[in-house]
Scaffold this active site. Sequence first.
Site, PDB file in Angstrom:
ATOM      1  N   THR A 352     -14.677 -44.787   9.928  1.00 40.84           N
ATOM      2  CA  THR A 352     -16.035 -44.710  10.475  1.00 40.84           C
ATOM      3  C   THR A 352     -16.186 -43.531  11.421  1.00 40.84           C
ATOM      4  O   THR A 352     -17.211 -42.839  11.416  1.00 40.84           O
ATOM      5  CB  THR A 352     -16.375 -46.024  11.215  1.00 40.84           C
ATOM      6  OG1 THR A 352     -16.182 -47.124  10.319  1.00 40.84           O
ATOM      7  CG2 THR A 352     -17.815 -46.015  11.690  1.00 40.84           C
ATOM      8  N   SER A 663       4.718 -55.043  -7.299  1.00 39.10           N
ATOM      9  CA  SER A 663       5.611 -53.928  -6.992  1.00 39.10           C
ATOM     10  C   SER A 663       7.042 -54.379  -6.734  1.00 39.10           C
ATOM     11  O   SER A 663       7.868 -53.571  -6.319  1.00 39.10           O
ATOM     12  CB  SER A 663       5.094 -53.159  -5.767  1.00 39.10           C
ATOM     13  OG  SER A 663       5.103 -53.979  -4.621  1.00 39.10           O
ATOM     14  N   LYS A 706       5.431 -47.082   2.261  1.00 40.91           N
ATOM     15  CA  LYS A 706       6.761 -47.591   1.923  1.00 40.91           C
ATOM     16  C   LYS A 706       7.862 -46.589   2.300  1.00 40.91           C
ATOM     17  O   LYS A 706       8.921 -46.976   2.802  1.00 40.91           O
ATOM     18  CB  LYS A 706       6.820 -47.920   0.434  1.00 40.91           C
ATOM     19  CG  LYS A 706       5.971 -49.130   0.045  1.00 40.91           C
ATOM     20  CD  LYS A 706       5.938 -49.366  -1.452  1.00 40.91           C
ATOM     21  CE  LYS A 706       5.067 -50.587  -1.789  1.00 40.91           C
ATOM     22  NZ  LYS A 706       4.945 -50.810  -3.243  1.00 40.91           N
TER      23      LYS A 706
END
Length: 760
Positions: A352, A663, A706
């Site tokens: 924003t 995953s 990750k």
Amino acid sequence: MIKTNLPVLFIKNHEIFPYCETKLEFSDINLKKTISLAENIYDNCLIVVHQKQGEKPENLNNINIGILAKINLKIDMPNGNMRISLKGISRAMIQNIKEEDMVYEADISLIDKKEIDPIEEIAMARTLRKSLENYIKVIDTNIFDGIRDIHDIDKLTDIIVNLLELKHNRKLKYLKEIDSVVRLGMLLDDIEYELSITEIEHQIDLKVNKKIEDSQKEFYLKEKLNSIKEELKIDDDTEIKILESKIKKLDAPKGIKKRLEIELNRYKSCNSNSPEIGIIRNYIDILLNLPWNKSSKEIYDIKKIRESLESTHFGLEETKERILEHIMVKNKCGSENLPILCLVGPPGVGKTSIASSIADALNLKCVKISVGGVNDEAEIIGHRRTYVGAAPGKIMSSIQKIGVNNPVFIIDEVDKMTKDIKGDPASALLEVLDKGQNSKFVDHFIDEEFDLSKVMFILTANYLENIPEELRDRMEIIEVSSYTEYEKIKIAENHILPNLRKEYKIDDINLEKKTLTNIIRMYTKESGVREFSRVLGKIYRKYLCMMVEGKELLDPNQYLESYLGVQKYHNNVNTVNSKGVMTGLAYTPYGGDIVKIECLAYPGDAAIQVTGLVGDVMEESINVSLGYIKGNYKNFNLNIDFLNKNTIHLHIPSGAIKKDGPSAGITIVTSMLSYLKNKEIPNRISMSGEITLTGRILKVGGIKEKIIAAMNKNIEIIFLPLQNKEEAMEISYIYKNKIRVVFVSNYMEIYHILFDREKN
């Protein structure tokens, strides 16, 4: 003609027509017997004769026409009565009526439908409907809807007769007439008769009302109104003149001004006690306050825009570059075919605030609405003015408040809109965002076209998969990724801490990088810096209170717990793996993290046992992983009898937290193989990727998060899908010379590295 035998039901003061349904209630024991007979033996069918109810006809031989009907519903009432619902099927010829114990049965023959030329039948049906339509306009009813598409005049005449308010004896004549053409003629006569009576009544009303001439009536009412205003000392000329002046000066299309003049005339003539006067005045005010042709002057200084984004946001290089490209294209080519930007990323990463920075750099006003939880499309496109409490939608209300027709318009949380019985707000938003339509956007309340094509819409969302498909197709997705620890520390040093020093007027606190790292890891759990900023503010407030109270000023670098209390979060520790334990990588709303997947086997009938509160997607990955191992047991040198006679137990720790996502496939396979082959996998090795039954490794998301998590947990080698290589190489500056990434497309590549040779 088809002949059969059926029980006879005599009824009085009711008519049952073919194709129509009638409800009856009676107490007579003989009629109950007749209904039971029809129900038990004749498949709920009977013949209805319109005679004195429950009484034997004087001359059974005079009865020759009845209505074949079927019992749709039978209810035995508490008062002993029986209530039934009859559906008329067709007329029938009655040839012989027999009576036994006050129960009547008759031999009947179904009447064949009269053959009519199809073209003539359509013409007759149209004529009847046209006559009926004229009748409906006079009596103001809605019976026309149910017969609009019926062309069979046999069916059409029966349905219409049943709907019309005719006398009982007249309806009986229709029942006994088997010729549909004759019935049509009777209907036309009856409708014409009713219309002539109505016309005479209308003429009488006109003669009565014409006693006062229209001109005299208007003069009389105006004089009376002026006298009342004089007595009450009311002067509304000033208000009217002000509104007329505003309309004259308003910079708006001619159609809008014309609409305002019409509404003002309504406002003038409206009774002051009428509830409508407030609605009209509110509508006039909204039309007057909308910025029909009022725009802010845009400043396309690319250098200034770049500096503005750099000064307010650290990192996010790809995001900032795409925004700059969008602005430059808009400047050179116009906004007609530009896609709508949608910033997608975790909470607190600055989606924003980036949009607000764009507005400041372009010298445009900025307006923001949130559509999270919105399930009523009227909140987007407004309510119609006929409803009580009607108002414009969020879009036009915000445009009215901001006062220009070309602001930067932020639509927040588009992934949290809901769809239910009240409407589909996502579909309503399409008209707002579509450049081909929004130049003539019509809010239901305003009911006039407004040009939204100059508005720069920027949407934000947390989860890409939750954005409605119809919206996603019209937007360009810009992913705003999580901040690394390094980026968070830089943001604190360059933005958060200078602002806190200025706000609290304290220059004595100098937080070290080690302290900032501890705060990030032990007191915050987020992808952005919102919570991080609040925690740093807490340190400054505590320090300020110590100063005011004259207490000893403790150094936050040494006494962090004195300021923030016991550490709030305990991150997953990358402990040493044992047999059957594998370190995986996961993406969470707070960034990346490691997850330990544990496996063992024991005698049991079940193929697999799963614990740890996993979702449907991860449970599917577990089943696929076991299927892959069993299907390739020879390649893995496994004993298939052991696999078939034992239960594989898979556990993902932290059972109270739900785990899901596509995953973990290759991590699950490696954990199982580690146990089955009695081989420990070092905790410095980790992986992320989905697997298929053939061993193919599929692309996954959250690669940046990750990799950052792996670096924080001292992991040295990561296995990632080959399809993610391009994405990983774009952020190679983060992990270069710190971690080794191995890209694989089939699980056998991982197997050869981890299990076939002693190379870790």
